[in-house]
Scaffold this motif. Structure first.
Motif, short mmCIF file in Angstrom:
data_model
loop_
_atom_site.label_atom_id
_atom_site.label_comp_id
_atom_site.label_asym_id
_atom_site.label_seq_id
_atom_site.Cartn_x
_atom_site.Cartn_y
_atom_site.Cartn_z
N CYS A 55 -95.09 -45.88 3.61
CA CYS A 55 -93.89 -46.55 3.10
C CYS A 55 -94.07 -48.05 3.16
CB CYS A 55 -92.67 -46.14 3.92
SG CYS A 55 -91.14 -46.91 3.33
N TYR A 56 -93.69 -48.71 2.06
CA TYR A 56 -93.65 -50.16 1.96
C TYR A 56 -92.18 -50.57 1.87
CZ TYR A 56 -93.93 -54.81 -0.13
OH TYR A 56 -93.77 -56.14 -0.38
N LEU A 57 -91.75 -51.44 2.76
CA LEU A 57 -90.37 -51.93 2.75
C LEU A 57 -90.33 -53.16 1.82
CD1 LEU A 57 -87.50 -51.67 3.83
CD2 LEU A 57 -88.21 -53.01 5.81
N ALA A 58 -89.82 -52.95 0.61
CA ALA A 58 -89.81 -54.01 -0.40
C ALA A 58 -88.64 -54.97 -0.22
CB ALA A 58 -89.76 -53.39 -1.80
N GLU A 59 -87.56 -54.48 0.38
CA GLU A 59 -86.35 -55.29 0.56
C GLU A 59 -85.57 -54.74 1.73
OE1 GLU A 59 -82.12 -55.24 -1.67
OE2 GLU A 59 -83.82 -55.63 -2.99
N GLY A 60 -84.93 -55.62 2.49
CA GLY A 60 -84.04 -55.20 3.55
C GLY A 60 -84.68 -55.20 4.93
N GLU A 61 -83.95 -54.58 5.86
CA GLU A 61 -84.38 -54.49 7.26
C GLU A 61 -83.96 -53.14 7.81
OE1 GLU A 61 -83.96 -57.07 11.42
OE2 GLU A 61 -83.09 -57.84 9.56
N LYS A 95 -77.46 -54.68 4.52
CA LYS A 95 -76.52 -54.06 3.57
C LYS A 95 -77.26 -53.22 2.54
CE LYS A 95 -72.82 -55.04 0.33
NZ LYS A 95 -71.94 -56.03 -0.29
N THR A 96 -78.41 -53.73 2.07
CA THR A 96 -79.22 -53.02 1.09
C THR A 96 -80.67 -52.97 1.56
OG1 THR A 96 -79.74 -55.00 -0.19
CG2 THR A 96 -77.75 -53.79 -0.82
N ALA A 97 -81.42 -52.04 1.00
CA ALA A 97 -82.86 -51.95 1.28
C ALA A 97 -83.52 -51.20 0.13
CB ALA A 97 -83.13 -51.24 2.59
N ARG A 98 -84.80 -51.48 -0.07
CA ARG A 98 -85.62 -50.73 -1.03
C ARG A 98 -86.91 -50.32 -0.33
NH1 ARG A 98 -86.24 -53.19 -6.66
NH2 ARG A 98 -84.27 -52.08 -6.87
N LEU A 99 -87.14 -49.01 -0.27
CA LEU A 99 -88.36 -48.47 0.29
C LEU A 99 -89.19 -47.88 -0.83
CD1 LEU A 99 -86.41 -48.63 2.76
CD2 LEU A 99 -87.55 -46.60 3.64
N VAL A 100 -90.49 -48.05 -0.75
CA VAL A 100 -91.42 -47.46 -1.71
C VAL A 100 -92.32 -46.52 -0.94
CG1 VAL A 100 -93.17 -47.91 -3.46
CG2 VAL A 100 -91.32 -49.58 -3.10
#
Length: 111
Positions: A55-61, A95-100
């Motif tokens: 998993c790559y965390l593209a956005e968020g925490e 509040k938001t996140a994007r996982l790849v």
């Protein structure tokens, strides 16, 4: 389809505030998961699967929680991996996140 154009591909709603988009071949799957329902007071329920996962965390925490490992706070640009059949989960801190996510073999249950 060999190309996924993010803005032209409909998302599948997993649950309120969680959507995913898929691209896959016979043995490899990439999944973009967008979260808009954070932050969470508690982690999601732990789960396991026979698939290997990165998993790559593209956005968020997030907090990444994996069986037998110390919990890790991860931010955009960080990555994690999960071996087959190991319990794991996340807790959304932003509040938001994007996982790849990438899976081998593919997650037929997602199709």
């Amino acid at each position: 389809m060999p190309v996924l154009k993010y803005n032209e591909t409909p998302a599948h709603q997993v649950k309120e505030g969680v959507n995913r988009k898929l691209l896959y071949l016979n043995d490899l799957m990439t999944v973009i998961i967008d979260f808009t329902n954070g932050p969470w007071d508690e982690p999601d329920a732990p789960h396991s699967h026979p698939h290997e996962q990165t998993c790559y965390l593209a956005e968020g925490e997030i907090i990444f929680i994996c069986e037998g490992e110390p919990d890790q706070i991860l931010k955009a640009g960080d990555m994690f991996s999960v071996p087959s059949n190991k319990l794991h989960t996340i807790q959304l801190l932003s509040k938001t996140a994007r996982l790849v996510d990438s899976f081998n073999p593919i997650r037929r249950d997602f199709i």
